[in-house]
Design a protein around this motif. Structure first.
Motif, PDB file in Angstrom:
ATOM      1  N   ASP A  37      -3.270  -5.006  -3.967  1.00  0.00           N
ATOM      2  CA  ASP A  37      -3.163  -3.588  -3.400  1.00  0.00           C
ATOM      3  C   ASP A  37      -3.096  -5.028  -1.455  1.00  0.00           C
ATOM      4  OD1 ASP A  37      -3.645  -1.955  -4.201  1.00  0.00           O
ATOM      5  OD2 ASP A  37      -6.101  -1.971  -3.254  1.00  0.00           O
ATOM      6  N   ARG A  41      -0.640  -4.271  -6.966  1.00  0.00           N
ATOM      7  CA  ARG A  41      -1.678  -2.543  -7.318  1.00  0.00           C
ATOM      8  C   ARG A  41      -1.574  -2.543  -8.342  1.00  0.00           C
ATOM      9  NH1 ARG A  41      -0.353   0.190  -1.804  1.00  0.00           N
ATOM     10  NH2 ARG A  41       1.889  -0.081  -1.158  1.00  0.00           N
ATOM     11  N   TRP A  44       0.884   1.969  -8.797  1.00  0.00           N
ATOM     12  CA  TRP A  44       1.782   2.573  -8.120  1.00  0.00           C
ATOM     13  C   TRP A  44       2.335   3.525  -8.299  1.00  0.00           C
ATOM     14  CZ3 TRP A  44       4.151  -1.992  -4.906  1.00  0.00           C
ATOM     15  CH2 TRP A  44       3.970  -3.108  -5.890  1.00  0.00           C
TER      16      TRP A  44
END
Length: 316
Positions: A37, A41, A44
C-alpha cells in the motif's frame, strides 16, 4: 530459495549467516524496500491483482539496477520478508520464484539469493540488500560529469509510470490493449538494462545513476553532485514520449510527463566525454553544460529551466 547458488555465494541459506566472495577485494552494496500500500497494492483500482512473483521480480530488479548504476555486477542478495499471518503460502512461494526468475532473466547470472529473514507484521514488507563487484577499475559515481559531456539514456523512460497510471485508473485491466498491458507489466516487473552499466564503465562513462525517481529529479541529483547543468534535448524526449501517446490519450494526460517524471523503468542516465562512441543500448538525449555566473546546478530542456518532477517518498 534453496536452489542453485552463484559462484560468488560460498555458503547460502541454512546457517546464521551467508558467506560470499569478494573477487575484486571491494564490495558494492545497496538496499531497497517495498511496502504494501506504499509501493504496491495487492489489488489495484483497474482490477489487477499483484502476485508474489511480481513483488519478488521487482525486488530483484530495483536492487540489481542500483548495482548496475555503479558499473558493477551483482553477486548476492539477502532478503528480509515481513508478512501478516494470513498471507497465503503460495503467494510467498511465488515471491521466491519471482526473485530467482528476475535475477536469471534480467541477466544477473553471477548472482543468487544467499539468505534472509522472515518476520510477522501488519502488512507485507520486502527488503532486499544486494552485493556486487567491480571486477577491477573504479565505480562510476554521480559526481564525475564534465561540461561538454554527452548525456545518454539506456533502457526505457516513462513506461513504468504509464503502467502505474493504468493500474490506478478505473479501466478494467481485461479491456486494455496488448500494448497497454505491456506497460502494466513493466510497472510490476521492470526490466533494467543490466548489461549497460558495466559497458558504460568500460566505455569511459564519467557519471551515471539509476533513474528510479524520474529523469528530472534524478537528472538534478547528477547535476548537483557534479556541479553542472544537465541540458535535455527535446527531440529524443519527443521520441520517447511518442510510443506512450495511445496510453496517454486513453487517460487524458501528457505522455511527456511520464517520460520526465516516471522512474521505475530503472533505466540508466550516464555521461560520456564528447566524441566517445556510446556503448550498445545507450542513446544521446542531451549534454552537460558549465554553470553560469551565480548559477546553481539544475536541469534544462533546450536551454530553458525545467521544473523538477518525479517521485518523492515523503511528498506523496
Amino acid at each position: 530459495m534453496q536452489g542453485k547458488h552463484s559462484a560468488g555465494t560460498l555458503l547460502g541459506p541454512g546457517d546464521d549467516a551467508a558467506v560470499v566472495s569478494s573477487p575484486d577485494g571491494r564490495t558494492v552494496i545497496s538496499i531497497d524496500t517495498q511496502v504494501q500500500d506504499q509501493d504496491f497494492r495487492l489489488e489495484w483500482p483497474n482490477g489487477y491483482k499483484t502476485t508474489g512473483f511480481d513483488v519478488g521480480w521487482k525486488a530483484a530488479a530495483q536492487n540489481l539496477s542500483d548495482i548496475n548504476a555503479m558499473g558493477a555486477s551483482a553477486t548476492a542478495l539477502v532478503v528480509s520478508l515481513t508478512l501478516p499471518p494470513g498471507t497465503p503460502v503460495h503467494w510467498v512461494e511465488d515471491l521466491a520464484d519471482g526473485l530467482t526468475s528476475g535475477i536469471s532473466e534480467l541477466g544477473a547470472g553471477n548472482c543468487s539469493v544467499a539468505g534472509g529473514d522472515l518476520g510477522r507484521g501488519r502488512e507485507i514488507s520486502v527488503t532486499v540488500a544486494v552485493l556486487g563487484t567491480l571486477a577491477g577499475g573504479a565505480a562510476v559515481l554521480r559526481s564525475g560529469a564534465k561540461p561538454g559531456d554527452v548525456l545518454a539514456l539506456a533502457g526505457t523512460a516513462g513506461h513504468a509510470a504509464a503502467g502505474l497510471a493504468l493500474l490506478e485508473a478505473p479501466i478494467d485491466v481485461n479491456t486494455l490493449s496488448a500494448a497497454d498491458r505491456g506497460l502494466v507489466e513493466l510497472q510490476c516487473r521492470p526490466r533494467p538494462p543490466l548489461a549497460a552499466g558495466p559497458a558504460a564503465r568500460a566505455a569511459g562513462a564519467t557519471a551515471m545513476l539509476d533513474i528510479s525517481d524520474g529523469m528530472l529529479r534524478d537528472g538534478l541529483r547528477l547535476a548537483a553532485a557534479s556541479g553542472v547543468i544537465v541540458d535535455l534535448d527535446p527531440d529524443p524526449l519527443k521520441q520517447l514520449a511518442d510510443v506512450l501517446v495511445p496510453a496517454a490519450e486513453l487517460l487524458g494526460t501528457d505522455a511527456r510527463d511520464w517520460v520526465l517524471g516516471g522512474g521505475e523503468d530503472h533505466g540508466l542516465l550516464a555521461t560520456f566525454p564528447s566524441g566517445t562512441p556510446l556503448p550498445p543500448g545507450f542513446t544521446a538525449i542531451g549534454s552537460i553544460q558549465a554553470l553560469g555566473i551565480n548559477e546553481g546546478p539544475g536541469v534544462r530542456i533546450a536551454g530553458r529551466s525545467a521544473e523538477t518532477g518525479g517521485w518523492d517518498h515523503f511528498a506523496h
